[in-house]
Design an enzyme around this catalytic site. Structure first.
Site, mmCIF file in Angstrom:
data_model
loop_
_atom_site.group_PDB
_atom_site.id
_atom_site.type_symbol
_atom_site.label_atom_id
_atom_site.label_comp_id
_atom_site.label_asym_id
_atom_site.label_seq_id
_atom_site.Cartn_x
_atom_site.Cartn_y
_atom_site.Cartn_z
ATOM 1 N N HIS A 120 0.835 5.225 0.994
ATOM 2 C CA HIS A 120 0.164 6.311 1.717
ATOM 3 C C HIS A 120 0.296 7.585 0.888
ATOM 4 C CE1 HIS A 120 0.008 4.414 5.830
ATOM 5 N NE2 HIS A 120 1.009 3.706 5.336
ATOM 6 N N HIS B 49 0.840 -1.195 0.000
ATOM 7 C CA HIS B 49 0.000 0.000 0.000
ATOM 8 C C HIS B 49 0.873 1.241 0.000
ATOM 9 C CE1 HIS B 49 0.708 -1.184 4.197
ATOM 10 N NE2 HIS B 49 0.672 0.100 4.504
HETATM 11 P P1 5GP Z 1 1.372 0.754 7.485
HETATM 12 O O1 5GP Z 1 1.628 1.010 8.947
HETATM 13 O O2 5GP Z 1 1.325 -0.740 7.201
HETATM 14 O O3 5GP Z 1 2.295 1.483 6.566
HETATM 15 O O4 5GP Z 1 -0.064 1.352 7.204
HETATM 16 C C1 5GP Z 1 -1.239 0.643 7.389
HETATM 17 C C2 5GP Z 1 -2.352 1.649 7.446
HETATM 18 O O5 5GP Z 1 -3.570 0.960 7.314
HETATM 19 C C3 5GP Z 1 -2.433 2.431 8.762
HETATM 20 O O6 5GP Z 1 -2.233 3.812 8.502
HETATM 21 C C4 5GP Z 1 -3.824 2.127 9.279
HETATM 22 O O7 5GP Z 1 -4.472 3.252 9.854
HETATM 23 C C5 5GP Z 1 -4.547 1.641 8.058
HETATM 24 N N1 5GP Z 1 -5.619 0.699 8.331
HETATM 25 C C6 5GP Z 1 -5.528 -0.412 9.121
HETATM 26 N N2 5GP Z 1 -6.719 -1.055 9.154
HETATM 27 C C7 5GP Z 1 -7.561 -0.343 8.362
HETATM 28 C C8 5GP Z 1 -8.930 -0.523 7.985
HETATM 29 O O8 5GP Z 1 -9.619 -1.456 8.394
HETATM 30 N N3 5GP Z 1 -9.464 0.409 7.158
HETATM 31 C C9 5GP Z 1 -8.728 1.447 6.675
HETATM 32 N N4 5GP Z 1 -9.350 2.294 5.857
HETATM 33 N N5 5GP Z 1 -7.448 1.649 7.004
HETATM 34 C C10 5GP Z 1 -6.860 0.758 7.837
#
Ligand code: 5GP
Length: 138
Positions: free
Chosen positions: A102, A100
């Site tokens: 951001h 993903h």
């Molecule tokens: P990472 O920390 O892996 O780079 O980012 C994962 C992101 O996914 C986090 O910013 C978190 O808020 C988001 N996230 C986790 N679970 C969900 C969800 O169920 N729905 C949405 N829309 N975002 C999520």
């Protein structure tokens, strides 16, 4: 069978999201934890663990959508800047093991954005590091 990650569940409609964009290969939606207003996530519909594990063609499709969202956030939301970032593996802060990107719009106030990069190059041999990485890219 291993448990589906949360983004695969969103793709399959098992968990709701605030959708921004969708095509055959890519889905974009609002991050549930808005670091700043409009904080978006862009993901491939096919599962890959992270950016490094994603085939080039798919990665390009995801980045195209991330670029478009960033442009819209500047134009429509009035953001002054945008951070585009993707975490690879837990050591880098990745919490969802599905590639993903951001897209984080930036306004005058910092919102909840805390990423800070500080110089830590004391004692590092930059020519040797460049040689070590560069020779594997040839
Ligand atoms: P990472 O920390 O892996 O780079 O980012 C994962 C992101 O996914 C986090 O910013 C978190 O808020 C988001 N996230 C986790 N679970 C969900 C969800 O169920 N729905 C949405 N829309 N975002 C999520």
């Amino acid at each position: 069978m291993s448990k589906k990650d949360i983004f695969c569940q969103i793709i399959d409609g098992e968990i709701p999201c605030y959708k921004l964009y969708e095509d055959d290969d890519v889905l974009a939606f609002l991050d549930i934890s808005q670091v700043t207003k409009g904080h978006a996530l862009v993901i491939p519909k096919e599962h890959y663990d992270n950016f490094l594990a994603t085939p080039q063609e798919t990665m390009h499709k995801v980045m195209d959508v991330a670029q478009r969202i960033g442009q819209v956030e500047i134009k429509i939301l009035g953001a002054q800047g945008v951070n585009i970032l993707t975490n690879c593996y837990e050591a880098a802060g990745q919490s969802v093991p599905h590639f993903h990107v951001h897209v984080i719009p930036r306004y005058d106030n910092k919102g909840g954005f805390v990423l800070e990069m500080h110089s830590n190059s004391d004692g590092l041999n930059l020519p040797a590091i460049a040689e070590e990485i560069g020779k594997s890219l040839k």
